[in-house]
Design an enzyme around this catalytic site. Structure first.
Site, short mmCIF file in Angstrom:
data_model
loop_
_atom_site.label_atom_id
_atom_site.label_comp_id
_atom_site.label_asym_id
_atom_site.label_seq_id
_atom_site.Cartn_x
_atom_site.Cartn_y
_atom_site.Cartn_z
N TYR A 112 0.86 -1.19 0.00
CA TYR A 112 0.00 0.00 0.00
C TYR A 112 0.89 1.23 0.00
CZ TYR A 112 -3.42 3.46 1.68
OH TYR A 112 -4.23 4.57 1.82
N ASP B 22 9.37 3.11 -0.49
CA ASP B 22 8.32 3.76 0.28
C ASP B 22 8.54 3.38 1.75
OD1 ASP B 22 6.13 4.77 1.52
OD2 ASP B 22 4.63 3.72 0.28
N LYS C 20 4.36 9.21 8.62
CA LYS C 20 4.15 8.61 9.94
C LYS C 20 5.14 9.14 11.01
CE LYS C 20 1.21 5.07 8.21
NZ LYS C 20 1.25 4.30 6.97
C1 LIG Z 1 0.57 4.75 5.66
C2 LIG Z 1 1.30 4.54 4.41
C3 LIG Z 1 1.15 5.39 3.31
C4 LIG Z 1 0.12 6.48 3.27
O1 LIG Z 1 0.37 7.49 4.20
P1 LIG Z 1 -0.86 8.45 4.64
O2 LIG Z 1 -0.20 9.42 5.57
O3 LIG Z 1 -1.87 7.56 5.28
O4 LIG Z 1 -1.37 9.10 3.42
C5 LIG Z 1 1.95 5.19 2.21
N1 LIG Z 1 2.85 4.20 2.18
C6 LIG Z 1 3.02 3.35 3.22
C7 LIG Z 1 4.05 2.27 3.13
C8 LIG Z 1 2.23 3.47 4.35
O5 LIG Z 1 2.37 2.60 5.35
#
Ligand SMILES: *Cc1c(COP(=O)(O)O)cnc(C)c1O
Length: 428
Positions: free
Chosen positions: A145, A240, A268
């Protein structure tokens, strides 16, 4: 019987005015059934719900709260900076300090730009990679994701999988058609895609340790193979690290596994519980971004002083290696305790862990990708989840999420959690 009368009432009220009563679908308990808890406050490793119950928290706001909730130094820093104004729409010194702090920890990042969410960071990184290479296609991995951007909402793990939506209506086929998905941990599958279309692929985006189908580590040599294939074809490799950054090590998965991506996305933890995301990478790539280059990207509240202060304070506290040693040790103990409790109860589980991220999958075979993760017994997980809630432990309400341990989780808290798991596994 309803143990959560006030949360239930609030949920009914919320559903009148907010789709599904929540502002992000994973919060709605659809994967486990029942009513989501409405939270009033949190401190350290504890959450307090609207009905006055206390829980040991393993969600940590889905990752950011690595030092525990309401850390006194972070709260004090936010309070202090707020007295000087909450947003200027003009640059501040704080933004430079956060950028410098990140760049020190991530040598692959020479320049970075701040956003207000991880989604914005990944969407922007892809646009930059496409602008830089002049290519259209991207490769992502099944079950990973990367936020809810259109081209990334294809085979996208937890939230989508839990809801059983393979793709989202509203994502145009012509957009999704430029997204190629391959299984995680499968080098030949990636090679095959590159043999066919290598010269058209702008970027490969990957969670170097997957968190969004539950915790799935890269197999030995896998990330190096991804690095080699992308380098050979002039494709931008984007790690990511929105979840893994400052989580699996101070320098993220790239430090832990010793792999250098071309671009990195963060979120995060770097916001300390306030909304911050970032994308960065090699200077030549980042110099494509406006106003230096032609690739447009912007944000009214990007680099917001409150958010940047929370993040910066958290990152400075995280410089202490003792924190990561503690996280590693107690999370290992948690996983060992869960495994023992499950086998005592005759429940098959397979646990994956990297640093302070872990998942107990309700399955008997190793979980290495989305196909193996999806074999988990979700109904058994749902029963376990609710039994844990009764025992005062708040897990993520989906089988396909990682649990996050914080520095506020002491040995005693881990032992209490294992004792709760022993009772909960017996009810599965
Ligand atoms: C949480 C997450 C996102 C999205 O971040 P948001 O702040 O919720 O938009 C993208 N990539 C990874 C790997 C994530 O865990």
């Amino acid at each position: 019987m309803n143990n959560y009368p006030i949360s239930s009432q609030l949920f009914e009220r919320a559903k009148q005015v907010i789709p599904g009563g929540v502002n992000s679908p994973v919060r709605a308990f659809r994967g486990v059934g029942g009513t989501p808890l409405f939270i009033k406050s949190a401190k350290g490793c504890f959450l307090h719900d609207a009905d006055g119950r206390e829980y040991i928290d393993y969600v940590g706001s889905w990752g950011p709260m690595i030092l525990g909730h309401a850390h006194p130094e972070i709260i004090a820093a936010i309070q202090e900076v707020a007295t000087h104004g909450t947003s200027f729409g003009a640059p501040t010194e704080l933004e430079i300090e956060l950028a410098e702090e990140v760049i020190r920890a991530y040598p692959s990042i020479e320049k970075l730009r701040l956003t207000s969410s991880g989604t914005e960071a990944t969407m922007s990184a892809l646009r930059v990679a496409r602008g830089f290479t002049g290519r259209a296609k991207i490769v992502k991995f099944e079950g990973c994701y990367h936020g809810h951007g259109d081209s990334l909402l294809v085979k996208a793990g937890s939230g989508v999988a839990t809801l059983g939506l393979p793709d989202s209506p509203g994502v145009l086929p012509e957009v999704a058609s430029n997204t190629i998905t391959v299984p995680f941990n499968d080098v030949p599958a990636l090679e095959a895609v590159f043999d066919q279309a290598g010269a058209e692929i702008a970027a490969v985006i990957i969670e170097p340790v997957v968190g969004n189908m539950g915790c799935v580590p890269p197999q030995e040599g896998y990330l190096q193979a991804v690095r080699d294939i992308t380098a050979k074809h002039g494709t931008v490799l984007i790690f990511d690290e929105v979840m893994t950054g400052f989580r699996v090590a101070f320098g993220g998965a790239q430090e832990r596994y010793g792999i250098t991506p071309d671009m990195t996305t963060l979120g995060k933890i770097i916001g300390g519980g306030l909304p911050v995301g970032a994308f960065g990478g090699k200077r030549e790539i980042m110099d494509c971004v406006a106003p230096v280059g032609p690739v447009y990207q912007a944000g009214t509240l990007s680099g917001n002083p409150l958010a940047v202060t929370a993040g910066l304070t958290q990152l400075r506290l995280l410089r202490n290696p003792e924190i990561y040693a503690h996280l590693e040790r107690v999370t290992k103990k948690l996983v060992a305790g869960f495994t023992e409790a499950a086998s005592e109860a005759g429940v098959s589980t397979v646990s994956n862990r990297v640093g302070s991220m872990c998942t107990a999958f309700f399955t008997a075979e190793p979980v290495i990708d989305w196909t193996t993760a999806a074999k988990s017994d979700r109904e058994a997980f749902g029963r376990f989840f609710h039994a844990m809630l009764e025992e005062g432990v708040y897990l993520a309400p989906s089988q396909f999420e990682a649990a996050f341990v914080s520095y506020a989780h002491t040995d005693e808290i881990i032992e209490r959690t294992i004792a709760a798991a022993r009772k909960a596994f017996a009810k599965v």
